[in-house]
Design an enzyme around this catalytic site. Structure first.
Site, mmCIF file in Angstrom:
data_model
loop_
_atom_site.group_PDB
_atom_site.id
_atom_site.type_symbol
_atom_site.label_atom_id
_atom_site.label_comp_id
_atom_site.label_asym_id
_atom_site.label_seq_id
_atom_site.Cartn_x
_atom_site.Cartn_y
_atom_site.Cartn_z
ATOM 1 N N HIS A 2 -24.523 -8.504 -29.181
ATOM 2 C CA HIS A 2 -23.466 -8.084 -28.290
ATOM 3 C C HIS A 2 -22.305 -7.491 -29.068
ATOM 4 O O HIS A 2 -21.343 -7.029 -28.676
ATOM 5 C CB HIS A 2 -22.997 -9.461 -27.605
ATOM 6 C CG HIS A 2 -22.301 -10.347 -28.362
ATOM 7 N ND1 HIS A 2 -23.155 -11.059 -29.506
ATOM 8 C CD2 HIS A 2 -21.046 -10.561 -28.508
ATOM 9 C CE1 HIS A 2 -22.289 -11.710 -30.242
ATOM 10 N NE2 HIS A 2 -20.977 -11.332 -29.730
ATOM 11 N N ASP A 3 -22.549 -7.653 -30.484
ATOM 12 C CA ASP A 3 -21.453 -7.202 -31.601
ATOM 13 C C ASP A 3 -21.613 -5.731 -31.883
ATOM 14 O O ASP A 3 -22.590 -5.375 -31.734
ATOM 15 C CB ASP A 3 -21.171 -8.156 -32.557
ATOM 16 C CG ASP A 3 -20.173 -9.161 -32.217
ATOM 17 O OD1 ASP A 3 -19.115 -9.094 -31.235
ATOM 18 O OD2 ASP A 3 -20.281 -10.459 -32.795
ATOM 19 N N ARG A 60 -16.921 -2.893 -27.462
ATOM 20 C CA ARG A 60 -17.901 -3.498 -27.467
ATOM 21 C C ARG A 60 -18.712 -3.615 -26.294
ATOM 22 O O ARG A 60 -20.087 -3.787 -26.147
ATOM 23 C CB ARG A 60 -18.018 -4.903 -28.142
ATOM 24 C CG ARG A 60 -17.614 -4.991 -29.651
ATOM 25 C CD ARG A 60 -17.504 -6.386 -30.178
ATOM 26 N NE ARG A 60 -16.076 -6.786 -29.639
ATOM 27 C CZ ARG A 60 -15.924 -8.154 -29.982
ATOM 28 N NH1 ARG A 60 -16.382 -8.953 -30.730
ATOM 29 N NH2 ARG A 60 -14.545 -8.560 -29.403
ATOM 30 N N ASP A 65 -11.967 -12.471 -25.300
ATOM 31 C CA ASP A 65 -13.172 -12.089 -26.357
ATOM 32 C C ASP A 65 -14.675 -12.476 -25.897
ATOM 33 O O ASP A 65 -15.280 -12.959 -26.721
ATOM 34 C CB ASP A 65 -12.877 -12.829 -27.548
ATOM 35 C CG ASP A 65 -13.563 -12.257 -28.900
ATOM 36 O OD1 ASP A 65 -14.034 -11.261 -28.521
ATOM 37 O OD2 ASP A 65 -13.676 -12.987 -30.009
ATOM 38 N N HIS A 87 -12.380 -21.459 -34.299
ATOM 39 C CA HIS A 87 -10.930 -21.334 -33.370
ATOM 40 C C HIS A 87 -11.466 -21.967 -31.799
ATOM 41 O O HIS A 87 -12.242 -21.780 -31.251
ATOM 42 C CB HIS A 87 -10.648 -19.964 -33.468
ATOM 43 C CG HIS A 87 -11.789 -18.918 -33.111
ATOM 44 N ND1 HIS A 87 -12.208 -18.394 -34.033
ATOM 45 C CD2 HIS A 87 -12.235 -18.378 -31.808
ATOM 46 C CE1 HIS A 87 -13.373 -17.421 -33.414
ATOM 47 N NE2 HIS A 87 -13.136 -17.352 -32.152
ATOM 48 N N ARG A 119 -25.506 -21.841 -31.373
ATOM 49 C CA ARG A 119 -25.113 -20.666 -32.105
ATOM 50 C C ARG A 119 -23.759 -21.162 -32.743
ATOM 51 O O ARG A 119 -22.816 -21.259 -32.016
ATOM 52 C CB ARG A 119 -25.144 -19.562 -31.470
ATOM 53 C CG ARG A 119 -24.612 -18.100 -32.180
ATOM 54 C CD ARG A 119 -24.426 -17.279 -30.989
ATOM 55 N NE ARG A 119 -24.005 -15.928 -31.800
ATOM 56 C CZ ARG A 119 -22.788 -15.547 -31.640
ATOM 57 N NH1 ARG A 119 -21.963 -16.510 -31.657
ATOM 58 N NH2 ARG A 119 -22.273 -14.424 -32.409
ATOM 59 N N ASP A 177 -20.626 -20.077 -34.192
ATOM 60 C CA ASP A 177 -19.734 -18.772 -34.073
ATOM 61 C C ASP A 177 -18.942 -18.647 -35.223
ATOM 62 O O ASP A 177 -18.004 -19.705 -35.417
ATOM 63 C CB ASP A 177 -19.214 -18.594 -32.744
ATOM 64 C CG ASP A 177 -18.260 -17.227 -32.771
ATOM 65 O OD1 ASP A 177 -19.021 -16.226 -32.428
ATOM 66 O OD2 ASP A 177 -17.136 -17.396 -32.508
ATOM 67 N N GLN A 233 -6.423 -16.790 -30.365
ATOM 68 C CA GLN A 233 -7.574 -17.378 -30.931
ATOM 69 C C GLN A 233 -7.273 -18.214 -32.001
ATOM 70 O O GLN A 233 -6.982 -17.622 -33.218
ATOM 71 C CB GLN A 233 -8.929 -16.723 -31.320
ATOM 72 C CG GLN A 233 -9.840 -16.122 -30.029
ATOM 73 C CD GLN A 233 -10.717 -15.076 -30.265
ATOM 74 O OE1 GLN A 233 -10.300 -13.862 -30.452
ATOM 75 N NE2 GLN A 233 -11.766 -15.159 -29.960
ATOM 76 N N GLU A 291 -23.906 -17.971 -37.593
ATOM 77 C CA GLU A 291 -23.397 -16.468 -37.031
ATOM 78 C C GLU A 291 -22.470 -16.123 -38.285
ATOM 79 O O GLU A 291 -21.297 -16.494 -38.133
ATOM 80 C CB GLU A 291 -22.770 -16.178 -35.953
ATOM 81 C CG GLU A 291 -22.367 -14.978 -35.428
ATOM 82 C CD GLU A 291 -21.261 -14.441 -35.438
ATOM 83 O OE1 GLU A 291 -21.037 -13.051 -35.444
ATOM 84 O OE2 GLU A 291 -20.153 -15.144 -35.649
#
Ligand code: GLC
Ligand code: GLC
Length: 670
Positions: free
Chosen positions: A420-421, A545, A167, A210, A307, A309, A277, A351
């Site tokens: 990036h998403d 992505r 991921d 995760h 950051r 996540d 995950q 995020e």
């Protein structure tokens, strides 16, 4: 807006301009020398004792946040008191090991708690390998970052991930090691030190929700170890998972449907994202203590922004979508308190890619106001930019942004156009209906538009995660490709290329005027297009992505000073905005931002009120030419104004100012 709106937010008047600073600095140097002598600093004081006292002062100062933050999430734990004391011991031990230069930074930032709100802050985001190969390689490009005016770098996931698909690094197998393909922990420290010497902050990802299934905690849990099983959410059978799933959405419905994965021994483990995950159990105090220790382990060599996540998912509650639960906010408050105590230079960025009503609380609302994350991604601003461009109508944007709760003055948004998403269309039914559209209809339109299939679309992009059950889908593509550059170049249509570049400059002017840190995504400054090379790599070929995660094209970057090229036009346009922003005190993130409705569906506008005089930012997000009526300036507390982006443009109460397609104006008192 009232005349008093600019008072009472504690913003200092403008400091002297660059020209006067040299003299001021020199005088300060002499003043410091006098102070040192008078304080007897030539005779070394007992630095250790002073430092320890400062730690205790901070423990006292942030104890209420720590206490209050952990009370509810830890309520069910019998080991609570013991864990809390163990946590404090960790904080003290890590502080004792903190290097002198970072302690100096801690002190400096305690006196300048607004350091990250400064208009000079510009963020830049990249994958280490795609930008420069390795962490050491990044150091070859410090001048490039300097040229752009970057003061904050987000190194996309760099901790050691699982093998195979991970991921994009968001499946961490070892939080204490760096991905060996990028280098070592020492390389990270070296880079952070080089960054710091140039006034650049280092941001890394901390995946809180995760771990990878290959992480030693997960491996121990899989082997049945009760201590580590309690780090995750495991269930003996499908009974509870089935009940949870009645209200749980799916993040990756195409390749990871469902939210639970079965283990070889028959148990089910919670896996919101991919099957590999595993969601952590944040009701277990040990998980919190482990994570704080990891934060401090990276903070001490110099990482200063984390950051966080996928924070929205950290707490589960039956009967809900298991996002944005109150306990998430408690935990974030406690995490921040720990950092303030043991490494005060550190800040956190949330995020949470959620709807408008759920987003603002990540900067702290109610009793958490100003005590939670320092930064949070403003995904609504990003979504509304794309939505307005496609519909050629700013009414929804004006409505949504106007209704957005004000953020605490001590925080900053991370404002961005691309990351990036994928882009998820976080637009509620209610907001869409208020402007006469249906929620699902508008969201489906946006996906069609940016996939390029809607007639007349300027975009080239791809649909991500179409969910037949809900009808929802998201969009992938680079800033340039979604904004029309790819199509314009392919068609050899110079006008369309011009329009695409104007849309990009407009987007940059929007995020640079917003109340936060603008985050530039690597390659957007030179207009990198969608990249299909990921299809050759079987580990990631499923995940489109990657079309907007290209490798840096240093050959293209060479053209950045050539005004006859696309790269040159974009780069020069952007660096010019950055240079202008730097001197505008109104763009400090503590300066209140108020959206104003100028009554024209082509325009989006807001005002930043400041003792220096307001700044009114106006954007035409459409391909139609319109004008801004000078009378609208009054809404922003301005009379006669000049556009700092185009100094030839002035407007007074009786006049109008032209707003050609895709123009941005930053209007200040003339
Ligand atoms: C965040 C990341 C995304 C990742 C997800 C799961 O949303 O930005 O790339 O897939 O978390 O870790
Ligand atoms: C996280 C983000 C979501 C994103 C996803 C994967 O769930 O919140 O916006 O789409 O990760 O890309």
């Amino acid at each position: 807006m009232s005349a008093g709106a600019s008072r009472g937010h504690g913003i200092e008047p403008a400091p002297p301009r660059a020209a006067d600073i040299g003299e001021q600095e020199a005088a300060l140097g002499r003043a410091e020398a006098v102070a040192r002598r008078a304080l007897g600093l030539d005779v070394a004081p007992d630095a250790g004792a002073l430092e320890s006292e400062a730690f205790l002062l901070r423990l006292r100062r942030w104890w209420p946040d720590l206490w209050d933050g952990l009370r509810t999430p830890w309520a069910g734990s019998r080991a609570r008191d013991r864990e809390l004391l163990a946590l404090v011991a960790t904080l003290a031990t890590r502080w004792a090991a903190r290097p002198a230069d970072l302690r100096a930074l801690d002190r400096d930032r305690l006196y300048h708690p607004d350091w990250f709100q400064d208009p000079s802050m510009i963020g830049y985001v990249f994958y280490v390998d795609r930008f420069a190969g390795t962490l050491r390689g990044v150091e070859d490009h410090l001048d490039y970052l300097g040229e752009l005016g970057v003061r904050y770098v987000h190194l996309m996931p760099i901790l050691k991930p699982r093998e195979g698909d991970n991921d994009g690094g968001y499946a961490v197998a070892d939080y204490r090691a760096v991905n060996p393909r990028f280098g070592t922990v020492e390389d990270l420290e070296h880079l952070a030190t080089s960054f710091r010497a140039r006034g650049i902050s280092t941001c890394i990802d901390l995946v809180l929700n995760h771990t990878a299934a290959e992480h030693p905690w997960a491996q121990a849990a899989a082997a049945g170890d009760p201590r580590y099983s309690a780090y995750y959410l495991t269930y003996p059978d499908r009974q509870l998972p089935d009940r949870y799933e009645r209200t749980l959405p799916e993040v990756f419905p195409e390749w990871a449907p469902g939210n639970f994965t079965q283990l070889p021994d028959g148990r089910w483990v919670w896996t919101t994202f991919n099957t590999w995950q595993w969601d952590l159990n944040w009701a277990n105090p040990r998980v919190f203590s482990e994570m704080i220790d990891i934060v401090l382990e990276h903070a001490n060599p110099g990482v200063d922004v984390f950051r966080l996540d996928a924070v929205a998912f950290m707490w589960k509650r039956m009967g809900t979508n298991c996002q944005n639960q109150p306990e998430v906010h408690d935990l974030l408050r406690a995490l921040r308190a720990c950092a303030r105590i043991a490494a005060p230079a550190v800040i956190f960025k949330a995020e949470a890619i959620v709807g408008p009503a759920d987003l603002a609380p990540y900067l702290g609302e109610g009793r958490h106001a100003g005590r939670e994350c320092d930064l949070a991604y403003h995904n609504s601003l990003m979504v509304q930019y794309w939505s307005s461009l496609a519909t050629r109508d700013t009414r929804l944007m004006t409505r949504v942004m106007d209704a957005f709760p004000r953020k605490p003055s001590t925080t900053a948004w991370a404002s961005y156009i691309r990351c990036h998403d994928d882009i998820g269309w976080a637009i509620t039914e209610e907001d869409a209906e208020a402007v006469g559209w249906s929620g699902p209809g508008h969201r489906a339109f946006l996906s069609e538009y940016y996939a390029g299939s809607f007639p007349g679309s300027f975009a080239v992009g791809e649909v991500f995660q179409f969910n037949p059950a809900s009808g929802d889908s998201r969009i992938n593509g680079t800033f340039a490709s979604l904004a029309g550059l790819e199509r314009g170049l392919a068609d050899g249509d110079a006008d369309e290329v011009d329009r695409a570049l104007a849309r990009m400059q407009l987007g940059n002017a929007l995020i640079l005027a917003w109340d936060g840190i603008p985050l530039l995504y690597m390659g957007d400054e030179i207009g990198l297009l969608n990249d299909h090379s990921y299809l050759d790599d079987p580990r990631i070929a499923l995940d489109n992505r990657w079309i907007h995660r290209p490798r840096m094209r240093w050959d293209a970057a060479e053209r950045r000073h050539d005004p006859a090229t696309v790269e040159g036009r974009l780069f020069e346009g952007l660096t010019r905005l950055i240079a202008i922003r730097r001197d505008l005190r109104q763009l400090h993130a503590a300066t209140p931002l108020e959206v104003i409705d100028v009554g024209d569906p082509c325009l989006f506008a807001f005002v930043r009120s400041h003792p220096d005089g307001a700044l009114m930012a106006v954007f035409n997000l459409t391909d139609r030419t319109t004008t801004l009526d000078g009378a609208a300036l009054e809404l922003g507390g301005l009379e006669t104004a000049i556009d700092v982006l185009d100094e030839g443009q002035r407007v007074g109460p009786g006049g109008t100012i032209p707003m050609p397609p895709y123009t941005a104006r930053w209007l200040v008192r003339a």
